[in-house]
Every structure is written in C-alpha cells, then in structure tokens.
Design an enzyme around this catalytic site. Sequence first.
Site, short mmCIF file in Angstrom:
data_model
loop_
_atom_site.label_atom_id
_atom_site.label_comp_id
_atom_site.label_asym_id
_atom_site.label_seq_id
_atom_site.Cartn_x
_atom_site.Cartn_y
_atom_site.Cartn_z
N TYR A 216 -18.20 -11.51 12.43
CA TYR A 216 -17.00 -11.66 11.54
C TYR A 216 -17.39 -10.60 10.34
CZ TYR A 216 -12.84 -12.74 9.16
OH TYR A 216 -11.45 -12.63 8.09
N HIS B 272 -15.68 -6.48 9.52
CA HIS B 272 -15.08 -6.37 8.24
C HIS B 272 -15.60 -5.29 7.22
CE1 HIS B 272 -12.49 -9.57 9.49
NE2 HIS B 272 -11.81 -9.27 8.42
N TYR C 248 -7.28 -7.23 -1.96
CA TYR C 248 -7.42 -8.20 -0.76
C TYR C 248 -9.08 -8.71 -0.62
CZ TYR C 248 -5.98 -9.78 4.06
OH TYR C 248 -5.79 -10.61 5.17
N TRP D 162 -6.11 -4.98 16.10
CA TRP D 162 -6.87 -5.77 15.04
C TRP D 162 -7.14 -7.05 15.44
CZ3 TRP D 162 -11.19 -4.54 11.97
CH2 TRP D 162 -11.66 -5.45 11.54
N TRP D 163 -6.06 -7.80 15.60
CA TRP D 163 -5.83 -9.31 16.08
C TRP D 163 -6.56 -9.49 17.35
CZ3 TRP D 163 -0.11 -10.42 14.88
CH2 TRP D 163 0.17 -10.64 13.60
#
EC number: 5.1.3.32
Length: 104
Positions: A18, A22, A41, A76-77
């Site tokens: 993960y 990113h 963010y 992306w999802w």
Amino acid sequence: MIRKAFVMQVNADAHEEYQRRHNPIWPELEAVLKSHGAHHYAIYLDQERNLLFATVEIESEERWNAVASTDVCQRWWKHMRDVMPANPDNSPISAELKEVFYLQ
C-alpha cells in the site's frame, strides 16, 4: 477550505505494498486531485489494526465528489482493490469521520 477525515482498511499482509503504491501516486491522479480542489491530503497507517486514517482539505464537496467519476480515479481504485477492502464499484470501503476538535 473544508476539512475532511475518513478511515479505511488495508489488508494485514499489504502494508508495505500500500505504501509503495502511494510513493509516489500516479502523476495523473495527483493532477486530478489538485485540479478538483484537494489540498494537504495525508494518509496514516495504524499497523496494529490495519486502519488507514486520511485527512484532506477541499475547496468544495461537489468538486471533491467529482473526482470519483474520473477515469484515473476509477483505474486507481481498480489498482488498489487487491490490497484493501472495496465496494462493488472498486471504491475503497470507508467511513467519514466527524470533526470534534480543531486547534488553529
């Protein structure tokens, strides 16, 4: 600016993956987020509970919600679906948090 916070989950065996995905995020995803008014963010990982805590400042709810319908967000999802629980549309399962305190 509107401050938002939400929580998601990450699979117990996918913490490193993960984070790798990113850092950095896709440049086109970064561009879409910025062009839709997202600022500051950040996502934090609670390793013991496999929880992701995210905060973001947005210019408007409408622009923030519009991100979900972009092609890059949809891709992306789909890309992230194997490392975290997701809804049938591939969006991450998340819960919005209520702000109870803010010190400026």
